[in-house]
Design a protein around this motif. Structure first.
Motif, PDB file in Angstrom:
ATOM      1  N   PRO A 190       0.788  -1.244   0.000  1.00  0.00           N
ATOM      2  CA  PRO A 190       0.000   0.000   0.000  1.00  0.00           C
ATOM      3  C   PRO A 190       0.817   1.290   0.000  1.00  0.00           C
ATOM      4  O   PRO A 190       0.452   2.245  -0.701  1.00  0.00           O
ATOM      5  N   HIS A 191       1.876   1.386   0.770  1.00  0.00           N
ATOM      6  CA  HIS A 191       2.655   2.629   0.835  1.00  0.00           C
ATOM      7  C   HIS A 191       3.339   2.926  -0.499  1.00  0.00           C
ATOM      8  O   HIS A 191       3.330   4.062  -0.983  1.00  0.00           O
ATOM      9  N   ASN A 192       3.935   1.900  -1.094  1.00  0.00           N
ATOM     10  CA  ASN A 192       4.580   2.098  -2.380  1.00  0.00           C
ATOM     11  C   ASN A 192       3.563   2.345  -3.492  1.00  0.00           C
ATOM     12  O   ASN A 192       3.832   3.109  -4.424  1.00  0.00           O
ATOM     13  N   ILE A 324       6.712  -0.836   7.063  1.00  0.00           N
ATOM     14  CA  ILE A 324       6.895   0.337   6.205  1.00  0.00           C
ATOM     15  C   ILE A 324       6.056   1.495   6.742  1.00  0.00           C
ATOM     16  O   ILE A 324       4.904   1.315   7.148  1.00  0.00           O
ATOM     17  N   GLN A 325       6.657   2.676   6.744  1.00  0.00           N
ATOM     18  CA  GLN A 325       5.973   3.879   7.227  1.00  0.00           C
ATOM     19  C   GLN A 325       6.088   4.986   6.195  1.00  0.00           C
ATOM     20  O   GLN A 325       7.125   5.125   5.547  1.00  0.00           O
ATOM     21  N   GLY A 326       5.018   5.767   6.059  1.00  0.00           N
ATOM     22  CA  GLY A 326       5.032   6.838   5.073  1.00  0.00           C
ATOM     23  C   GLY A 326       4.409   8.111   5.594  1.00  0.00           C
ATOM     24  O   GLY A 326       3.499   8.092   6.434  1.00  0.00           O
ATOM     25  N   GLU A 327       4.918   9.231   5.090  1.00  0.00           N
ATOM     26  CA  GLU A 327       4.334  10.533   5.393  1.00  0.00           C
ATOM     27  C   GLU A 327       4.472  11.430   4.176  1.00  0.00           C
ATOM     28  O   GLU A 327       5.280  11.183   3.285  1.00  0.00           O
ATOM     29  N   LEU A 335      -1.470   4.124   6.377  1.00  0.00           N
ATOM     30  CA  LEU A 335      -1.791   2.938   5.591  1.00  0.00           C
ATOM     31  C   LEU A 335      -1.351   1.687   6.341  1.00  0.00           C
ATOM     32  O   LEU A 335      -0.429   1.715   7.142  1.00  0.00           O
ATOM     33  N   SER A 336      -2.025   0.588   6.063  1.00  0.00           N
ATOM     34  CA  SER A 336      -1.719  -0.666   6.744  1.00  0.00           C
ATOM     35  C   SER A 336      -0.551  -1.375   6.073  1.00  0.00           C
ATOM     36  O   SER A 336      -0.321  -1.238   4.874  1.00  0.00           O
ATOM     37  N   ASN A 337       0.178  -2.149   6.873  1.00  0.00           N
ATOM     38  CA  ASN A 337       1.153  -3.076   6.320  1.00  0.00           C
ATOM     39  C   ASN A 337       0.444  -4.393   6.010  1.00  0.00           C
ATOM     40  O   ASN A 337      -0.496  -4.789   6.705  1.00  0.00           O
ATOM     41  N   VAL A 338       0.887  -5.052   4.954  1.00  0.00           N
ATOM     42  CA  VAL A 338       0.253  -6.283   4.496  1.00  0.00           C
ATOM     43  C   VAL A 338       1.328  -7.339   4.263  1.00  0.00           C
ATOM     44  O   VAL A 338       2.519  -7.046   4.287  1.00  0.00           O
TER      45      VAL A 338
END
Length: 389
Positions: A190-192, A324-327, A335-338
């Motif tokens: 999701p983050h990417n 993974i973390q995003g801002e 967003l969730s990690n999967v």
């Protein structure tokens, strides 16, 4: 079999010793499957022979080729969570691994292969997909042979160690009318995926600059295949830097046109006598944006950053299996990690079941290996190298 012949000539790698043990077993007339016993495995055999796989048979069967760290700790557990595929078989050069995996995952004897019996997988209806998780230089051979066996193929990244091998893999899959996918798990994370939207849809305007870094400190025994140039194709650029190449490209939605690069200093020659310890490079994109990238086996970094006219975004960590973390300049991504590997393999199974095109095809892997070759050329020559894809 050229890569296996090479492996025998260079038995200093533990991986290669494992393969040698397997060939020794078969030479003594002791098939790998005979070493795997246990009531759970026997029950699985009887269930399969009776045609009672139940709902699992409606999933596509995946065979993992090479049972190293990634297959053991990421892919096999992910296949316990997948909805459209399951772990149906294994190919390994280590008899003890064959026995352990058979017990743990109830794999039938007839679905367990070694490197001598690999081609017999063509006759196995349980196996629909083969996932090659061997050292980089072996991806091409086992993908080609798997395609010739009529199986759909996943090759772990990097696709191969040369453009020529990538082309050979694509041609083999096309000739056999099977699908080919590359193990680019972050295209399902999701983050990417959000970074792809922010950059390609110009949510904050046109992208101006990208920073990408992926590194870790290589420790322990230096006697490993990732430090063997013939098996790995190179050092951290092939292993980690490819994530930076990928991240910059899917941020932009464009292929870079040129690259400059420089090898870093070798401070640990006992580890890095064949491959680079680190490398920095800059990619130029058609719209004028640049991506400054770095990778190393001697520091810890994990970043994908993008700056546009009206905002910015950052993933840190960006390429990890989890966490993974995003801002963005507007705030956290939230967003969730999967399970990235489960989503990746389910997506490929869906492509096969519905006859769709994978979002991470062989052509993408070929493009990236061509870029990696250009980066190495730029670092060796000190010149700006144009990328022709």
């Amino acid at each position: 079999m050229k890569h296996l012949n090479y492996l025998f000539r260079h038995n200093r790698r533990k991986f290669l010793k494992d393969i040698s043990l397997a060939f020794g077993a078969t030479a003594l007339g002791m098939p790998l499957v005979s070493m795997a016993t246990g009531p759970a495995a026997g029950a699985a055999e009887k269930e399969q022979q009776a045609g009672q796989w139940g709902t699992r048979k409606r999933k596509l069967g995946i065979a993992l080729v090479g049972l190293g760290n990634y297959a053991t700790n990421q892919l096999a557990p992910a296949l316990q969570e997948t909805e459209k595929c399951y772990l149906a078989g294994i190919v390994t050069g280590t008899p003890s691994k064959a026995a352990a995996w058979k017990r743990k995952y109830n794999i039938p004897d007839q679905n367990i292969y070694n490197y001598e019996t690999y081609d017999q997988i063509a006759d196995n209806p349980d196996i629909d997909i083969i996932y090659v998780v061997l050292p980089n230089a072996m991806h091409a051979e086992y993908t080609v042979r798997g395609a010739q066996a009529g199986k759909h193929m996943i090759s772990e990244k990097p696709m191969a160690t040369s453009v020529a091998d990538c082309q050979r893999m694509i041609e083999a899959c096309n000739k056999s009318n099977v699908k080919l996918s590359i193990g680019y798990r972050l295209h399902f994370e999701p983050h990417n995926l959000r970074v792809m939207e922010l950059g390609q849809q110009q949510v904050y305007g046109p992208v101006q600059r990208i920073e990408a870094a992926d590194s870790f400190v290589m420790s322990g025994n230096p006697d490993r295949w990732r430090l063997d140039k013939k098996l790995a194709g190179g050092g951290p650029l092939m292993d980690l830097g490819i994530y930076c190449v990928q991240g910059a490209i899917y941020t932009m939605g464009q292929t870079p046109t040129a690259v400059t690069a420089k090898f870093g200093e070798v401070t640990r020659p006992d580890f890095f006598d064949e491959v680079e310890q680190s490398i920095d490079w800059q990619m130029e994109f058609p719209n004028g944006a640049v991506a400054d990238c770095t990778t190393s086996y001697n520091k810890d970094q994990n970043l994908l950053y993008g700056k546009a006219d009206k905002g910015w975004w950052r993933l840190q960590p960006a390429y990890s299996y989890s966490g993974i973390q995003g801002e963005t300049s507007a705030g956290p991504m939230n967003l969730s990690n999967v399970n990235q590997q489960a989503r990746q393999m389910d997506a490929f199974a869906e492509c096969i079941l519905e006859n769709k095109t994978t979002r991470v095809p062989g052509e993408m892997g070929l493009r990236d290996v061509r870029i990696l070759e250009a980066i190495y050329e730029a670092a060796r020559t000190g010149k700006r190298v144009e990328i022709k894809v």
